[in-house]
Scaffold this motif. Structure first.
Motif, PDB file in Angstrom:
ATOM      1  N   ARG A  71      45.055  72.058  39.721  1.00 43.73           N
ATOM      2  CA  ARG A  71      44.259  71.355  40.726  1.00 43.73           C
ATOM      3  C   ARG A  71      42.861  71.950  40.733  1.00 43.73           C
ATOM      4  O   ARG A  71      42.695  73.168  40.759  1.00 43.73           O
ATOM      5  N   ILE A  72      41.833  71.084  40.682  1.00 42.61           N
ATOM      6  CA  ILE A  72      40.463  71.581  40.656  1.00 42.61           C
ATOM      7  C   ILE A  72      39.704  71.281  41.946  1.00 42.61           C
ATOM      8  O   ILE A  72      38.673  71.900  42.213  1.00 42.61           O
ATOM      9  N   ASN A  73      40.208  70.359  42.727  1.00 44.36           N
ATOM     10  CA  ASN A  73      39.640  70.064  44.047  1.00 44.36           C
ATOM     11  C   ASN A  73      40.676  69.260  44.827  1.00 44.36           C
ATOM     12  O   ASN A  73      41.793  69.073  44.348  1.00 44.36           O
ATOM     13  N   GLN A  74      40.310  68.793  45.975  1.00 42.86           N
ATOM     14  CA  GLN A  74      41.270  68.112  46.841  1.00 42.86           C
ATOM     15  C   GLN A  74      41.833  66.835  46.212  1.00 42.86           C
ATOM     16  O   GLN A  74      42.957  66.450  46.489  1.00 42.86           O
ATOM     17  N   SER A  75      41.073  66.203  45.334  1.00 43.51           N
ATOM     18  CA  SER A  75      41.458  64.898  44.806  1.00 43.51           C
ATOM     19  C   SER A  75      41.854  64.866  43.339  1.00 43.51           C
ATOM     20  O   SER A  75      42.339  63.838  42.874  1.00 43.51           O
ATOM     21  N   ASN A  76      41.640  65.939  42.595  1.00 45.35           N
ATOM     22  CA  ASN A  76      41.850  65.900  41.143  1.00 45.35           C
ATOM     23  C   ASN A  76      42.705  67.047  40.626  1.00 45.35           C
ATOM     24  O   ASN A  76      42.524  68.190  41.024  1.00 45.35           O
ATOM     25  N   VAL A  77      43.591  66.690  39.703  1.00 47.92           N
ATOM     26  CA  VAL A  77      44.403  67.657  38.974  1.00 47.92           C
ATOM     27  C   VAL A  77      44.211  67.333  37.502  1.00 47.92           C
ATOM     28  O   VAL A  77      44.302  66.169  37.103  1.00 47.92           O
ATOM     29  N   ILE A  78      43.926  68.348  36.696  1.00 48.53           N
ATOM     30  CA  ILE A  78      43.668  68.112  35.277  1.00 48.53           C
ATOM     31  C   ILE A  78      44.755  68.733  34.407  1.00 48.53           C
ATOM     32  O   ILE A  78      45.375  69.717  34.779  1.00 48.53           O
ATOM     33  N   ASN A  79      44.965  68.112  33.259  1.00 49.23           N
ATOM     34  CA  ASN A  79      45.824  68.684  32.236  1.00 49.23           C
ATOM     35  C   ASN A  79      44.939  69.651  31.460  1.00 49.23           C
ATOM     36  O   ASN A  79      44.109  69.238  30.661  1.00 49.23           O
ATOM     37  N   ILE A  80      45.076  70.914  31.739  1.00 49.46           N
ATOM     38  CA  ILE A  80      44.183  71.938  31.195  1.00 49.46           C
ATOM     39  C   ILE A  80      44.210  71.957  29.664  1.00 49.46           C
ATOM     40  O   ILE A  80      43.206  72.299  29.027  1.00 49.46           O
ATOM     41  N   ASP A  81      45.310  71.533  29.072  1.00 45.72           N
ATOM     42  CA  ASP A  81      45.415  71.508  27.619  1.00 45.72           C
ATOM     43  C   ASP A  81      44.581  70.400  26.981  1.00 45.72           C
ATOM     44  O   ASP A  81      44.404  70.378  25.774  1.00 45.72           O
ATOM     45  N   LYS A  82      44.075  69.481  27.774  1.00 50.98           N
ATOM     46  CA  LYS A  82      43.311  68.338  27.265  1.00 50.98           C
ATOM     47  C   LYS A  82      41.814  68.459  27.517  1.00 50.98           C
ATOM     48  O   LYS A  82      41.048  67.582  27.127  1.00 50.98           O
ATOM     49  N   VAL A  83      41.371  69.520  28.181  1.00 47.71           N
ATOM     50  CA  VAL A  83      39.965  69.676  28.525  1.00 47.71           C
ATOM     51  C   VAL A  83      39.221  70.349  27.382  1.00 47.71           C
ATOM     52  O   VAL A  83      39.671  71.352  26.836  1.00 47.71           O
ATOM     53  N   SER A  84      38.066  69.792  27.020  1.00 46.42           N
ATOM     54  CA  SER A  84      37.251  70.426  25.986  1.00 46.42           C
ATOM     55  C   SER A  84      35.990  71.065  26.575  1.00 46.42           C
ATOM     56  O   SER A  84      35.504  72.044  26.036  1.00 46.42           O
ATOM     57  N   VAL A  85      35.460  70.520  27.691  1.00 45.95           N
ATOM     58  CA  VAL A  85      34.226  71.053  28.275  1.00 45.95           C
ATOM     59  C   VAL A  85      34.294  70.989  29.806  1.00 45.95           C
ATOM     60  O   VAL A  85      34.678  69.972  30.370  1.00 45.95           O
ATOM     61  N   ASP A  89      29.461  69.577  37.404  1.00 47.32           N
ATOM     62  CA  ASP A  89      30.038  68.466  38.150  1.00 47.32           C
ATOM     63  C   ASP A  89      30.754  67.456  37.260  1.00 47.32           C
ATOM     64  O   ASP A  89      30.877  66.288  37.617  1.00 47.32           O
ATOM     65  N   GLU A  90      31.205  67.902  36.096  1.00 44.92           N
ATOM     66  CA  GLU A  90      31.915  66.972  35.231  1.00 44.92           C
ATOM     67  C   GLU A  90      32.840  67.720  34.287  1.00 44.92           C
ATOM     68  O   GLU A  90      32.637  68.879  33.965  1.00 44.92           O
ATOM     69  N   ILE A  91      33.869  66.991  33.882  1.00 42.98           N
ATOM     70  CA  ILE A  91      34.858  67.529  32.953  1.00 42.98           C
ATOM     71  C   ILE A  91      34.975  66.540  31.800  1.00 42.98           C
ATOM     72  O   ILE A  91      35.075  65.334  32.019  1.00 42.98           O
ATOM     73  N   ILE A  92      34.950  67.074  30.587  1.00 39.21           N
ATOM     74  CA  ILE A  92      35.069  66.233  29.399  1.00 39.21           C
ATOM     75  C   ILE A  92      36.380  66.591  28.700  1.00 39.21           C
ATOM     76  O   ILE A  92      36.653  67.761  28.447  1.00 39.21           O
ATOM     77  N   PHE A  93      37.159  65.567  28.423  1.00 40.20           N
ATOM     78  CA  PHE A  93      38.456  65.760  27.783  1.00 40.20           C
ATOM     79  C   PHE A  93      38.327  65.623  26.267  1.00 40.20           C
ATOM     80  O   PHE A  93      37.315  65.157  25.750  1.00 40.20           O
ATOM     81  N   ASP A  94      39.378  66.010  25.569  1.00 38.80           N
ATOM     82  CA  ASP A  94      39.394  65.981  24.106  1.00 38.80           C
ATOM     83  C   ASP A  94      39.066  64.599  23.537  1.00 38.80           C
ATOM     84  O   ASP A  94      38.479  64.493  22.473  1.00 38.80           O
ATOM     85  N   ASN A  95      39.460  63.537  24.236  1.00 37.07           N
ATOM     86  CA  ASN A  95      39.203  62.178  23.739  1.00 37.07           C
ATOM     87  C   ASN A  95      37.823  61.663  24.164  1.00 37.07           C
ATOM     88  O   ASN A  95      37.547  60.482  24.052  1.00 37.07           O
ATOM     89  N   GLN A  96      36.973  62.554  24.677  1.00 39.21           N
ATOM     90  CA  GLN A  96      35.606  62.265  25.123  1.00 39.21           C
ATOM     91  C   GLN A  96      35.541  61.547  26.469  1.00 39.21           C
ATOM     92  O   GLN A  96      34.460  61.202  26.933  1.00 39.21           O
ATOM     93  N   LYS A  97      36.667  61.289  27.098  1.00 40.81           N
ATOM     94  CA  LYS A  97      36.674  60.728  28.450  1.00 40.81           C
ATOM     95  C   LYS A  97      36.035  61.760  29.366  1.00 40.81           C
ATOM     96  O   LYS A  97      36.332  62.949  29.301  1.00 40.81           O
TER      97      LYS A  97
END
Length: 121
Positions: A71-85, A89-97
């Motif tokens: 969990r990174i804030n009140q509204s979002n949970v990320i799959n840490i294995d999919k994060v590249s950057v 104020d932004e998170i970029i995933f491996d697929n560039q999303k």
């Protein structure tokens, strides 16, 4: 296929019930979860979305206990294995999303702990 093979295969998937529909989702295809009120949307690598009528806490407890989700804030949970950057104020995933989301100070400690335990930092 033996029953052991089937069991190992199914460990890679999660079964999500939405009304009368059942979604069999490969765990590593999930990028992040986003909550809005009593609903949580599961965002997948292929850009599909699955909307659940559970709040984020209930969704995590029901489906994502033993997965690499943070969990990174009140509204979002990320799959840490999919994060590249990670940016401010932004998170970029491996697929560039890219999602606009900041890491709150409340949850930053858990993220740092995860990285320390994984020998990433």
């Amino acid at each position: 296929m033996t029953s052991t093979d089937i069991s190992n295969y199914l460990k890679e998937y999660i079964l999500i019930n939405v009304g009368t529909t059942k979604h069999l989702i490969k765990k590593n295809n999930i990028l992040y979860l986003k909550s809005k009120g009593n609903y949580t949307t599961i965002h997948l690598e292929n850009l599909k979305e699955i909307k659940l009528s559970y709040n984020l806490g209930n969704t995590l407890n029901k489906y994502f206990k033993d997965l690499p989700f943070i969990r990174i804030n009140q509204s979002n949970v990320i799959n840490i294995d999919k994060v590249s950057v990670f940016k401010k104020d932004e998170i970029i995933f491996d697929n560039q999303k890219t999602i606009k989301a900041s890491i709150s100070s409340t949850y930053a400690k858990a993220l740092i702990t995860y990285f320390n335990q994984s020998n990433i930092l």
